[in-house]
Motif scaffolding. Structure first.
Motif, PDB file in Angstrom:
ATOM      1  N   SER A 144       0.839  -1.204   0.000  1.00 25.57           N
ATOM      2  CA  SER A 144       0.000   0.000   0.000  1.00 25.57           C
ATOM      3  C   SER A 144       0.875   1.256   0.000  1.00 25.57           C
ATOM      4  N   TYR A 145       1.981   1.200   0.735  1.00 26.61           N
ATOM      5  CA  TYR A 145       2.910   2.333   0.782  1.00 26.61           C
ATOM      6  C   TYR A 145       3.519   2.574  -0.601  1.00 26.61           C
ATOM      7  N   ILE A 146       3.931   1.496  -1.253  1.00 31.93           N
ATOM      8  CA  ILE A 146       4.497   1.624  -2.601  1.00 31.93           C
ATOM      9  C   ILE A 146       3.460   2.192  -3.565  1.00 31.93           C
ATOM     10  N   GLN A 147       2.218   1.723  -3.455  1.00 30.37           N
ATOM     11  CA  GLN A 147       1.155   2.220  -4.340  1.00 30.37           C
ATOM     12  C   GLN A 147       0.884   3.702  -4.117  1.00 30.37           C
ATOM     13  N   ALA A 148       1.127   4.169  -2.889  1.00 32.17           N
ATOM     14  CA  ALA A 148       0.882   5.579  -2.578  1.00 32.17           C
ATOM     15  C   ALA A 148       2.048   6.485  -2.982  1.00 32.17           C
ATOM     16  N   HIS A 149       3.267   5.919  -3.099  1.00 33.48           N
ATOM     17  CA  HIS A 149       4.450   6.759  -3.299  1.00 33.48           C
ATOM     18  C   HIS A 149       5.242   6.450  -4.567  1.00 33.48           C
ATOM     19  N   TYR A 150       4.764   5.541  -5.431  1.00 30.57           N
ATOM     20  CA  TYR A 150       5.584   5.104  -6.559  1.00 30.57           C
ATOM     21  C   TYR A 150       5.912   6.228  -7.545  1.00 30.57           C
ATOM     22  N   ARG A 151       5.122   7.296  -7.553  1.00 31.55           N
ATOM     23  CA  ARG A 151       5.368   8.394  -8.494  1.00 31.55           C
ATOM     24  C   ARG A 151       6.503   9.313  -8.032  1.00 31.55           C
TER      25      ARG A 151
END
Length: 286
Positions: free
Chosen positions: A188-195
């Motif tokens: 979930s953290y990666i999905q929120a910060h991948y950009r």
């Protein structure tokens, strides 16, 4: 053992109802061409399939498979009742042995603007419902449409059947462990910060006070991808959306998706998708 099928198309409900065996009665013998799901609500139902015998009690279920001989191997000593339904899977199905079935296994591929998401349905072929009353209520709601003359109610029966299968799947799949829950937080953290173009796996690990190797391990257990591959997957997924919906330059698409360099983005895109970003965009008509 699990009933496995790739969806869509969705399984199709044929007919279902509630049956009652009086003391001394048993199931008749047959070889059937459809799946037959049995859920016992009272007493004991004795079923044999292809030589294997089952004694099903309240809350127990069994999915009888097509083209296998099944019969009642013993008469019920007391009144027994059960729900049943016949169904088939248009896209094909099989029964497989799975050591650990988890929710991560249910999503096979993401859809595009022209293709649907694809899922793997996994249902235990026999077991006991954990939430018996909820299962009974769901099944009862489904078969009540049998007695309706309203075409809408009969159409909705297909939806209610699939909702019951989803209920069974939730019951069948592994309850998340502590590491599963941690992996969910990390993904979930990666999905929120991948950009964020500076984001690396070591940064993700630091945010949770874990070693990068541990992060990679538990993310792979959950998703089948290493942490880096999962990060790349999210960035490429966003990039494909931009290629389909905007006329932004490839460098702008790369940067907006979290890639530092357009050249690296193009190389990775071709490696994963089998074509360059420009070719992907042209095939969609943009």
């Amino acid at each position: 053992m699990y009933l496995s099928a790739s969806l869509p198309p969705l399984p199709v409900f044929i007919k279902g109802d509630k049956a009652v065996f009086q003391p001394g009665q048993k199931h008749f013998s047959r070889t059937f061409h459809l799946y037959d799901l049995i859920l016992v609500t009272e007493g004991v139902v004795y079923i044999e399939e292809d030589g294997r015998r089952y004694s099903l009690q309240r809350g127990d279920f069994l999915i009888l498979r097509p083209r296998l001989f099944h019969t009642g191997w013993k008469a019920s000593p007391e009144t027994a009742s059960y729900y049943w339904c016949h169904f088939y899977v248009p896209g094909g199905s099989e029964v497989v042995g799975v050591e650990h079935a988890e929710w991560a296994a249910t999503l096979l591929t993401d859809g595009t603007f022209t293709t649907p998401d694809r899922f793997q349905m996994l249902l235990q072929t026999t077991g006991t419902l954990k939430q018996k009353n909820s299962g009974f209520a769901s099944f009862k709601n489904m078969i009540e449409a049998n007695y309706s003359e309203d075409p809408e109610a009969r159409m909705r029966q297909q939806v209610l059947f699939f909702e019951f299968l989803l209920f069974m799947q939730r019951e069948s799949l592994t309850i998340p462990s502590a590491s599963d829950k941690t992996a969910s937080l990390i993904t979930s953290y990666i999905q929120a910060h991948y950009r964020e173009r500076s984001l690396q796996i070591k940064d993700v690990a630091a945010a949770f006070l874990y070693h990068p190797d541990y992060v990679t391990k538990i993310v792979k257990q959950k998703t089948g991808l290493t942490a880096l591959q999962f990060l790349q997957y999210q960035r490429l997924r966003h990039a494909k959306k931009l290629l389909l919906t905007t006329n932004n330059s490839l460098d702008a698409v790369a940067q907006d998706s979290g890639f530092k360099e357009g050249a690296y983005f193009s190389r990775l895109f071709k490696q994963k998708e089998g074509m360059t970003p420009g070719e992907y965009r042209r095939r969609t008509g943009n």
